[in-house]
Write a protein that holds these residues in place. Structure first.
Motif, PDB file in Angstrom:
ATOM      1  N   ALA A 103      12.307  47.197  58.598  1.00  0.00           N
ATOM      2  CA  ALA A 103      12.206  46.382  57.287  1.00  0.00           C
ATOM      3  C   ALA A 103      11.373  47.357  56.562  1.00  0.00           C
ATOM      4  CB  ALA A 103      11.310  45.263  57.680  1.00  0.00           C
ATOM      5  N   HIS A 130      16.125  44.342  58.343  1.00  0.00           N
ATOM      6  CA  HIS A 130      15.555  43.068  58.166  1.00  0.00           C
ATOM      7  C   HIS A 130      14.549  42.858  57.108  1.00  0.00           C
ATOM      8  CE1 HIS A 130      13.421  39.386  59.352  1.00  0.00           C
ATOM      9  NE2 HIS A 130      12.095  39.867  59.442  1.00  0.00           N
ATOM     10  N   SER A 131      14.678  41.886  56.148  1.00  0.00           N
ATOM     11  CA  SER A 131      14.072  41.649  54.917  1.00  0.00           C
ATOM     12  C   SER A 131      12.744  40.986  55.124  1.00  0.00           C
ATOM     13  CB  SER A 131      14.908  40.774  54.026  1.00  0.00           C
ATOM     14  OG  SER A 131      14.317  41.011  52.707  1.00  0.00           O
ATOM     15  N   THR A 132      11.647  41.659  54.749  1.00  0.00           N
ATOM     16  CA  THR A 132      10.020  40.942  54.964  1.00  0.00           C
ATOM     17  C   THR A 132       9.452  41.540  53.737  1.00  0.00           C
ATOM     18  OG1 THR A 132       8.243  40.389  56.295  1.00  0.00           O
ATOM     19  CG2 THR A 132       9.537  42.233  56.527  1.00  0.00           C
ATOM     20  N   SER A 133       8.175  40.796  53.456  1.00  0.00           N
ATOM     21  CA  SER A 133       7.434  41.293  52.427  1.00  0.00           C
ATOM     22  C   SER A 133       6.183  42.079  53.128  1.00  0.00           C
ATOM     23  CB  SER A 133       6.693  40.340  51.396  1.00  0.00           C
ATOM     24  OG  SER A 133       6.162  39.495  52.298  1.00  0.00           O
ATOM     25  N   ASP A 134       6.490  42.111  54.485  1.00  0.00           N
ATOM     26  CA  ASP A 134       5.181  42.656  55.371  1.00  0.00           C
ATOM     27  C   ASP A 134       5.279  44.006  55.188  1.00  0.00           C
ATOM     28  OD1 ASP A 134       4.376  40.362  56.270  1.00  0.00           O
ATOM     29  OD2 ASP A 134       5.448  40.380  57.887  1.00  0.00           O
ATOM     30  N   SER A 137       3.617  46.716  60.558  1.00  0.00           N
ATOM     31  CA  SER A 137       4.786  46.654  61.623  1.00  0.00           C
ATOM     32  C   SER A 137       4.370  45.737  62.686  1.00  0.00           C
ATOM     33  CB  SER A 137       5.043  47.881  62.495  1.00  0.00           C
ATOM     34  OG  SER A 137       5.778  49.016  61.351  1.00  0.00           O
ATOM     35  N   SER A 138       5.488  45.049  63.307  1.00  0.00           N
ATOM     36  CA  SER A 138       4.818  44.234  64.499  1.00  0.00           C
ATOM     37  C   SER A 138       5.895  43.852  65.614  1.00  0.00           C
ATOM     38  CB  SER A 138       4.727  42.563  63.486  1.00  0.00           C
ATOM     39  OG  SER A 138       6.044  42.342  63.015  1.00  0.00           O
ATOM     40  N   HIS A 140       7.244  41.163  68.421  1.00  0.00           N
ATOM     41  CA  HIS A 140       7.223  39.616  68.636  1.00  0.00           C
ATOM     42  C   HIS A 140       7.904  39.415  69.898  1.00  0.00           C
ATOM     43  CE1 HIS A 140       6.581  38.629  64.474  1.00  0.00           C
ATOM     44  NE2 HIS A 140       7.143  39.868  64.089  1.00  0.00           N
ATOM     45  N   GLU A 167       9.981  33.237  66.072  1.00  0.00           N
ATOM     46  CA  GLU A 167      10.744  33.514  64.839  1.00  0.00           C
ATOM     47  C   GLU A 167      11.804  34.418  64.884  1.00  0.00           C
ATOM     48  OE1 GLU A 167       9.954  36.303  60.591  1.00  0.00           O
ATOM     49  OE2 GLU A 167       8.420  35.764  62.106  1.00  0.00           O
ATOM     50  N   VAL A 175       9.847  44.985  64.559  1.00  0.00           N
ATOM     51  CA  VAL A 175       9.982  44.834  63.100  1.00  0.00           C
ATOM     52  C   VAL A 175       9.265  46.283  62.650  1.00  0.00           C
ATOM     53  CG1 VAL A 175       9.607  43.770  60.927  1.00  0.00           C
ATOM     54  CG2 VAL A 175      10.112  42.533  63.199  1.00  0.00           C
ATOM     55  N   CYS A 177       7.738  48.373  59.812  1.00  0.00           N
ATOM     56  CA  CYS A 177       7.625  48.277  58.289  1.00  0.00           C
ATOM     57  C   CYS A 177       7.089  49.802  58.005  1.00  0.00           C
ATOM     58  CB  CYS A 177       6.383  47.403  58.132  1.00  0.00           C
ATOM     59  SG  CYS A 177       7.158  45.600  58.593  1.00  0.00           S
TER      60      CYS A 177
END
Length: 199
Positions: A103, A130-134, A137-138, A140, A167, A175, A177
């Motif tokens: 992302a 993946h599309s996210t505004s974060d 990084s995470s 899950h 999610e 994810v 970032c």
């Protein structure tokens, strides 16, 4: 001197009364007065002591009180609290399938992190975008059984944001970032196939 005829009031027996305005001061009256004085003295003493305590506490230096309490607060802190959450990556049983999603917008970041995951011994699932505004990084994980593996992956990849989440559908989803996209762990090999997809 005139003499008056005798009547019924001359035959009354003596009562010994001295008049309503007179009263003897006996022991009972003196004891009551002493008790009242003693009670008033005790009450005055308590008031004085209370006033002294209030004045003493109001004139105390608040900085000294804070300085005295500071070591207690520091002593309750556990300097090894963060170290206690560490997980030995080599000792963790790697049973979860790991999905890696890029992302970050950095081409090839997903593939590079996927290679590191696979090289460490996990089964690599899908690698994609993946599309996210974060921007942080995470990781899950879907259930508590994967919590330890997710923590180990966080240490491997340099990701601190690890959470139980519904999610994503996989066992564990990483994810990636922009905060770590340009700094993946160096695996033994590179994943050309993942880089070709832009992940």
């Amino acid at each position: 001197m005139a003499e008056y005829p005798r009547d019924e009031f001359d035959d009354l027996a003596p009562t010994g009364r001295k008049g309503a305005h007179r009263r003897d001061g006996g022991p009972t009256t003196q004891a009551g007065a002493i008790a009242l004085v003693a009670i008033l003295a005790i009450a005055a003493l308590l008031l004085v002591l209370g006033a002294i305590n209030i004045i003493r506490s109001s004139t105390a230096d608040p900085e000294e009180q804070v300085a005295e309490q500071a070591p207690t607060a520091e002593s309750t802190a556990d300097p090894t609290a963060e170290e206690d959450t560490s997980v030995d990556i080599d000792q963790v049983e790697k049973t979860a399938e790991v999905t890696v999603l890029n992302a970050s917008g950095v081409s090839g970041a997903g593939g590079a992190f996927g290679d590191a995951v696979e090289e460490a011994g996990w089964t690599l699932g899908r690698v994609g975008n993946h599309s996210t505004s974060d921007t942080v990084s995470s990781i899950h994980y879907a259930d508590e059984a994967s919590a330890e593996e997710a923590q180990a992956l966080g240490e491997l990849l340099g990701i601190a944001d690890i959470e139980l989440s519904e999610e994503f559908t996989g066992d564990i989803t990483v994810v990636v970032c922009s905060d770590i996209a340009n700094d993946p762990p160096a695996p033994a090999g590179t994943g050309d196939a993942a880089e070709d997809t832009g992940a």
